[in-house]
Enzyme design. Sequence first.
Site, PDB file in Angstrom:
ATOM      1  N   ALA A  75     100.677  82.704  21.569  1.00 24.14           N
ATOM      2  CA  ALA A  75     101.956  82.679  22.279  1.00 24.14           C
ATOM      3  C   ALA A  75     101.776  82.595  23.793  1.00 24.14           C
ATOM      4  O   ALA A  75     102.602  82.000  24.488  1.00 24.14           O
ATOM      5  CB  ALA A  75     102.783  83.910  21.916  1.00 24.14           C
ATOM      6  N   ASN A 155     109.148  92.987  23.004  1.00 30.08           N
ATOM      7  CA  ASN A 155     107.975  93.562  22.346  1.00 30.08           C
ATOM      8  C   ASN A 155     107.862  95.076  22.497  1.00 30.08           C
ATOM      9  O   ASN A 155     107.233  95.732  21.682  1.00 30.08           O
ATOM     10  CB  ASN A 155     106.697  92.900  22.866  1.00 30.08           C
ATOM     11  CG  ASN A 155     106.601  92.960  24.369  1.00 30.08           C
ATOM     12  OD1 ASN A 155     107.508  92.503  25.075  1.00 30.08           O
ATOM     13  ND2 ASN A 155     105.529  93.520  24.889  1.00 30.08           N
ATOM     14  N   THR A 243      90.057  69.859  19.712  1.00 29.86           N
ATOM     15  CA  THR A 243      89.918  69.786  18.262  1.00 29.86           C
ATOM     16  C   THR A 243      90.625  70.970  17.609  1.00 29.86           C
ATOM     17  O   THR A 243      90.467  72.114  18.047  1.00 29.86           O
ATOM     18  CB  THR A 243      88.421  69.790  17.882  1.00 29.86           C
ATOM     19  OG1 THR A 243      87.819  68.643  18.465  1.00 29.86           O
ATOM     20  CG2 THR A 243      88.243  69.753  16.372  1.00 29.86           C
ATOM     21  N   CYS A 328      98.072 103.778  30.796  1.00 26.21           N
ATOM     22  CA  CYS A 328      97.128 104.847  31.125  1.00 26.21           C
ATOM     23  C   CYS A 328      95.684 104.448  30.926  1.00 26.21           C
ATOM     24  O   CYS A 328      94.789 105.054  31.503  1.00 26.21           O
ATOM     25  CB  CYS A 328      97.414 106.052  30.264  1.00 26.21           C
ATOM     26  SG  CYS A 328      97.247 105.678  28.522  1.00 26.21           S
TER      27      CYS A 328
END
Lengths: 388, 131
Positions: A75, A155, A243, A328
């Site tokens: 993505a 997300n 490819t 963190c």
Amino acid sequence: MNTSIYLDYAASTPIDPRVAERMYECLTSFELQGNPASLSHRYGRAAREVIEQARVQVANAIGATSASIIWTSGATESNNLALFGAAHYHADRGKHIVSARTEHKAVLEPLKRLEKQGFRVTYLKPDQFGIVHSWQVQEALTDTTILVSLMHVNNEIGVIQDISAIGQLCRDRNVIFHVDAAQSTGRLPIDVRTMKIDLLSTTAHKIYGPKGVGALYVRRDPMLGLEPMILGGGHELGLRAGTLATHQIVGFGFAMELMMAEREVDQMRLMTLRDQLWRGLQNIGDVDMNGHATQRVPNILNVAFHGVEGESLLLALQDLIVSAGAACATGSDEASYVLRALGRSDQAAQSSLRFSLGRFTTANDIEIAIDSVTHEVSRLRALTSGLP
Amino acid sequence: MNVVTEYSSSVVMRFMNPFHAGTLQDQVNVISALAGSRASGASVRLWLQTSHNQVKQVRFQAYGCPHFIAAADILAEWCEGRSVAELSKWSRQAVEQSLEIPAAKRGRLLVLETALNNIIIQLHTTQAVAG
């Protein structure tokens, strides 16, 4: 023995054994080892055939024709190709882009680069629940706007944007509409034609497929111009040279087919588990859900545990594989930019955890997770009791 | 992501089982000092009980990252059994080294140092009044 409970499916899903088996078959079949671009011999054609089959499987999940699917490495590359490709190709029409503050870094970072290249970007601020409203997009559009880029599902908090309304708006204004659908493809109904989507990014490793392969849908009717980023042998209609990785693509296609076949059952099961988790966590007290109560996917739950330091909570829950609102791991105190964009304080953002469930999550996993979080939040709160 | 690898074993051990966590609220000859704030990412309250110029018990409450909580536990342990006069010899740098605290986190140990200094000032004041 691994006793960890994996609740980080939004970061990456474990590969489904059925997908792995299909990929193994592909990797061990000598006849599929030809270069899929070598159409002059049967080995190349055989590889090409399974790739085209996968292209249909991915296209079917978004209501597209297979010819409009371009294979990428994931993505992030799809987003880069969509944004740079569209902006550079259509720059003569204007240099204004509209996006949102809560987009993934794979969109925000390319946009930053485009700003350095002379483009102007408007970053919309979502409401307190993470929703970007179509009226906000409408207000942001100008005569020089060429592109709108918004994610379908966030997300971190799982909220679902009203892609259809924004798509229609863009189509009416002849503005290109890009959707980062990494978290939604295979999970939510998507039809690029009725939703008026021109470019859509997706990836295999969020749907139990392999890492390292993704796709970009590029509208073909009418043809949308894009400037390629990777040049070479003219693969993928000249938009992405290189490819093709036959086994990865086969895995991606099959993973998508499984997602579509099992979607309704999966989603109902995940919703039940997520609600079980939320009920259990609410009993701890002084917790808040980040995001929208209803306009969200069933597999993501983001919770703020007030009064607890986020990094400490994450270490205390070391057998629970989840993501934190705080960055963190690198020692940075920077709280999640997504949660801050929703108006959360740095402290609330830092004390938030994202639980993301998936195909292999069980009710027993959820019970263990609830017990573990309850115990550690109580322990850390006792440690901080009465402190300013 | 397994964050355990980001911390030294001493930090993990002390963070998961901070032996000196708690309060001495209901005890006699106890003084306490606060430093830091949640808003700044680190806050601590030290409770220290003395007897005949010796530190008998120390407890702490803390809000902060695992490094900070582990360092507070080490500080409390270090203080116990020492004379009041020795408390000023506490070395923040020694704790940084023993816990392998990364540079980005070392500033937080100043909060512990401030709390200990507040304790020392209170002890001296108490002694002066008593004397």
